[in-house]
Design a protein around this motif. Structure first.
Motif, PDB file in Angstrom:
ATOM      1  N   LEU A 117       0.949  -1.196   0.302  1.00 33.18           N
ATOM      2  CA  LEU A 117      -0.140  -0.043  -0.152  1.00 33.18           C
ATOM      3  C   LEU A 117       1.081   1.756   0.077  1.00 33.18           C
ATOM      4  N   SER A 118       2.125   1.063   0.376  1.00 32.26           N
ATOM      5  CA  SER A 118       2.597   2.504   0.528  1.00 32.26           C
ATOM      6  C   SER A 118       3.734   2.275  -0.522  1.00 32.26           C
ATOM      7  N   GLN A 119       3.168   1.626  -2.228  1.00 34.75           N
ATOM      8  CA  GLN A 119       3.165   2.339  -3.117  1.00 34.75           C
ATOM      9  C   GLN A 119       1.778   2.949  -4.449  1.00 34.75           C
ATOM     10  N   ALA A 120       1.442   3.239  -3.428  1.00 38.70           N
ATOM     11  CA  ALA A 120      -0.403   4.161  -3.669  1.00 38.70           C
ATOM     12  C   ALA A 120       0.692   5.196  -4.105  1.00 38.70           C
ATOM     13  N   HIS A 121      -0.325   5.745  -5.082  1.00 43.43           N
ATOM     14  CA  HIS A 121      -0.236   7.397  -5.591  1.00 43.43           C
ATOM     15  C   HIS A 121      -0.250   8.150  -4.291  1.00 43.43           C
ATOM     16  N   GLU A 122       0.234   9.495  -4.766  1.00 49.07           N
ATOM     17  CA  GLU A 122       0.347   9.694  -3.502  1.00 49.07           C
ATOM     18  C   GLU A 122      -0.925  11.093  -2.964  1.00 49.07           C
ATOM     19  N   THR A 123      -1.846  10.829  -4.392  1.00 49.74           N
ATOM     20  CA  THR A 123      -3.367  11.617  -4.382  1.00 49.74           C
ATOM     21  C   THR A 123      -4.168  11.052  -3.165  1.00 49.74           C
ATOM     22  N   THR A 124      -3.964   9.674  -3.446  1.00 52.43           N
ATOM     23  CA  THR A 124      -4.471   8.995  -2.299  1.00 52.43           C
ATOM     24  C   THR A 124      -4.134   7.821  -1.656  1.00 52.43           C
ATOM     25  N   LYS A 125      -2.894   8.104  -1.578  1.00 51.16           N
ATOM     26  CA  LYS A 125      -1.861   6.808  -0.144  1.00 51.16           C
ATOM     27  C   LYS A 125      -2.137   7.606   1.124  1.00 51.16           C
ATOM     28  N   SER A 126      -2.262   8.660   0.779  1.00 52.57           N
ATOM     29  CA  SER A 126      -2.679   8.268   2.587  1.00 52.57           C
ATOM     30  C   SER A 126      -4.410   8.671   3.664  1.00 52.57           C
ATOM     31  N   MET A 127      -4.862   9.123   2.365  1.00 48.98           N
ATOM     32  CA  MET A 127      -6.497   8.481   2.404  1.00 48.98           C
ATOM     33  C   MET A 127      -6.658   6.600   2.314  1.00 48.98           C
ATOM     34  N   LEU A 128      -5.846   5.819   1.727  1.00 47.69           N
ATOM     35  CA  LEU A 128      -5.336   4.654   1.705  1.00 47.69           C
ATOM     36  C   LEU A 128      -5.221   4.106   3.211  1.00 47.69           C
ATOM     37  N   PHE A 129      -4.136   4.614   3.554  1.00 50.37           N
ATOM     38  CA  PHE A 129      -3.235   3.958   4.142  1.00 50.37           C
ATOM     39  C   PHE A 129      -4.608   4.282   5.781  1.00 50.37           C
ATOM     40  N   GLU A 130      -5.224   6.123   6.410  1.00 54.66           N
ATOM     41  CA  GLU A 130      -6.307   5.377   6.896  1.00 54.66           C
ATOM     42  C   GLU A 130      -7.180   4.615   6.999  1.00 54.66           C
ATOM     43  N   SER A 131      -7.705   4.512   5.791  1.00 56.94           N
ATOM     44  CA  SER A 131      -8.562   3.570   5.581  1.00 56.94           C
ATOM     45  C   SER A 131      -8.078   1.665   6.151  1.00 56.94           C
ATOM     46  N   PHE A 132      -7.293   2.140   5.465  1.00 58.55           N
ATOM     47  CA  PHE A 132      -6.321   0.751   5.450  1.00 58.55           C
ATOM     48  C   PHE A 132      -6.143  -0.118   6.731  1.00 58.55           C
ATOM     49  N   SER A 133      -5.248   0.966   7.699  1.00 57.14           N
ATOM     50  CA  SER A 133      -5.084   1.160   9.037  1.00 57.14           C
ATOM     51  C   SER A 133      -6.416   0.513  10.168  1.00 57.14           C
ATOM     52  N   LYS A 134      -7.497   1.729   9.608  1.00 53.44           N
ATOM     53  CA  LYS A 134      -8.745   0.992  10.950  1.00 53.44           C
ATOM     54  C   LYS A 134      -9.140   0.050  10.347  1.00 53.44           C
ATOM     55  N   ALA A 135      -9.277  -0.667   9.021  1.00 53.71           N
ATOM     56  CA  ALA A 135     -10.240  -1.765   8.500  1.00 53.71           C
ATOM     57  C   ALA A 135      -9.528  -2.735   9.265  1.00 53.71           C
ATOM     58  N   THR A 136      -8.111  -3.130   9.220  1.00 57.48           N
ATOM     59  CA  THR A 136      -7.557  -4.127   9.181  1.00 57.48           C
ATOM     60  C   THR A 136      -6.842  -3.935  11.383  1.00 57.48           C
ATOM     61  N   PHE A 137      -6.833  -2.714  11.843  1.00 58.12           N
ATOM     62  CA  PHE A 137      -6.870  -3.018  13.514  1.00 58.12           C
ATOM     63  C   PHE A 137      -8.353  -3.889  13.722  1.00 58.12           C
ATOM     64  N   ASP A 138      -9.947  -3.487  13.046  1.00 62.31           N
ATOM     65  CA  ASP A 138     -11.192  -3.517  13.510  1.00 62.31           C
ATOM     66  C   ASP A 138     -10.739  -4.886  12.992  1.00 62.31           C
ATOM     67  N   VAL A 139     -10.794  -5.369  12.294  1.00 56.12           N
ATOM     68  CA  VAL A 139     -10.268  -7.068  11.999  1.00 56.12           C
ATOM     69  C   VAL A 139      -9.569  -7.767  13.303  1.00 56.12           C
ATOM     70  N   LEU A 140      -8.553  -7.309  13.096  1.00 61.71           N
ATOM     71  CA  LEU A 140      -8.263  -7.839  14.652  1.00 61.71           C
ATOM     72  C   LEU A 140      -8.867  -8.340  15.719  1.00 61.71           C
ATOM     73  N   ILE A 141      -9.647  -6.805  16.232  1.00 58.57           N
ATOM     74  CA  ILE A 141     -10.871  -6.766  17.825  1.00 58.57           C
ATOM     75  C   ILE A 141     -11.709  -7.444  17.071  1.00 58.57           C
ATOM     76  N   GLY A 142     -12.291  -8.412  16.079  1.00 54.21           N
ATOM     77  CA  GLY A 142     -13.431  -8.404  15.404  1.00 54.21           C
ATOM     78  C   GLY A 142     -12.766 -10.113  15.795  1.00 54.21           C
ATOM     79  N   GLU A 143     -11.672 -10.827  15.451  1.00 52.72           N
ATOM     80  CA  GLU A 143     -10.998 -11.650  15.636  1.00 52.72           C
ATOM     81  C   GLU A 143     -11.884 -12.123  16.728  1.00 52.72           C
ATOM     82  N   ALA A 144     -10.571 -11.455  17.981  1.00 52.08           N
ATOM     83  CA  ALA A 144     -10.943 -11.378  19.688  1.00 52.08           C
ATOM     84  C   ALA A 144     -11.905 -11.415  19.460  1.00 52.08           C
ATOM     85  N   LEU A 145     -13.229 -10.807  19.715  1.00 47.32           N
ATOM     86  CA  LEU A 145     -14.639 -10.746  19.985  1.00 47.32           C
ATOM     87  C   LEU A 145     -14.541 -12.126  19.683  1.00 47.32           C
TER      88      LEU A 145
END
Length: 278
Positions: A117-145
């Protein structure tokens, strides 16, 4: 580019990511290239197309989400979690490579997702990282639940909340990513919520498949939810009411897709629905 062509190119790109020089890379490659539907990348594609975006910007988030999703499946299948010997109709990673290398392979696939994901285009990288980081952490919480709830009695809202994180979060990212790479930033939050609801529906269908289908039909070990004491919507509603609940949820999503003009996404969702024989 139709979906079949997209999947062909995606599989070619995935095949080039890992070598067989180290055993852990071989384990990651084995898991990544097991035959699968690649639904999450496909939804990034269709949302992007529906919003008039450039498909060239889809590849990076599509590969990243497939890497992370595969890593989460490798961990799911371990004896300490779901103890599943089959994945996508083939022996699970830990059956082929052992538990130790399966843990490392799952970790590696997830880490590679962020590097990709760090190779994404500069115009979208920040938003993609924010969305992906949130989603992947939620996956962890969901699996833990999911683990925490095992062997207990839970309410329907608690179970749906767990599904929304465990399965819905990555679909939420995919719908949001389609908007991000298309430059339709005003739709990102709305589409993320819609994607999460689709993920809830998808998890309910997975529960039904586990309860009703054979291993050959499902392509993975079935009957594990009941055997392991996993908490599912079926515990609250029973099979018939769960089917009705899922159908109502799906039809509501179809109406939303139509209202937003997400015709290719609506069609893909319908194809997923038709593939499920329950």
């Amino acid at each position: 580019m139709n979906n079949e062509e997209f999947l062909g190119k995606l599989n070619e790109k995935l095949a080039l990511i890992f070598t067989d020089k180290a055993k852990v890379e071989s384990a990651m490659k084995y898991s990544l290239l097991l035959p699968g539907k690649r639904l999450r990348p496909l939804f990034i594609k269709t949302v992007c197309e529906d919003l008039g975006g450039n498909l060239e910007f889809v590849w990076i988030p599509a590969i990243a989400v497939e890497l992370f999703h595969t890593g989460s499946l490798v961990h799911d299948d371990l004896p300490q979690i779901d103890d599943s010997p089959l994945r996508r109709g083939k022996p699970s990673c830990h059956i082929v490579y052992g538990n130790d290398f399966a843990i490392l392979a799952g970790d590696g696939l997830m880490l590679k997702a962020f590097q990709t994901l760090s190779q994404a285009h500069e115009t979208t990288k920040s938003m993609l990282f924010e969305s992906f980081s949130k989603a992947t952490f939620d996956v962890l919480i969901g699996e833990a639940l999911d683990v925490e709830y095992t062997g207990t009695k839970r309410t329907l809202p608690e179970i749906i909340g767990m599904y929304e994180k465990k399965t819905g979060a990555l679909f939420g990212f995919c719908f949001a990513a389609g908007a991000i790479v298309s430059g339709k930033y005003h739709l990102v939050e709305r589409l993320e919520r819609i994607g999460r609801v689709f993920g809830i529906w998808f998890q309910i269908i997975d529960d039904l498949k586990d309860a009703l289908l054979s291993e050959e039909e499902a392509g993975k070990t079935t009957g594990r939810d009941k055997a392991l004491g996993k908490v599912t919507v079926l515990d609250c509603l029973g099979i018939q009411e769960t089917k009705k609940f899922a159908d109502n949820l799906f039809e509501g999503l179809q109406k939303i897709f139509e209202r937003l003009g997400l015709n290719k996404t609506k069609s893909l969702a319908r194809n997923v629905y038709e593939m499920v024989k329950l």
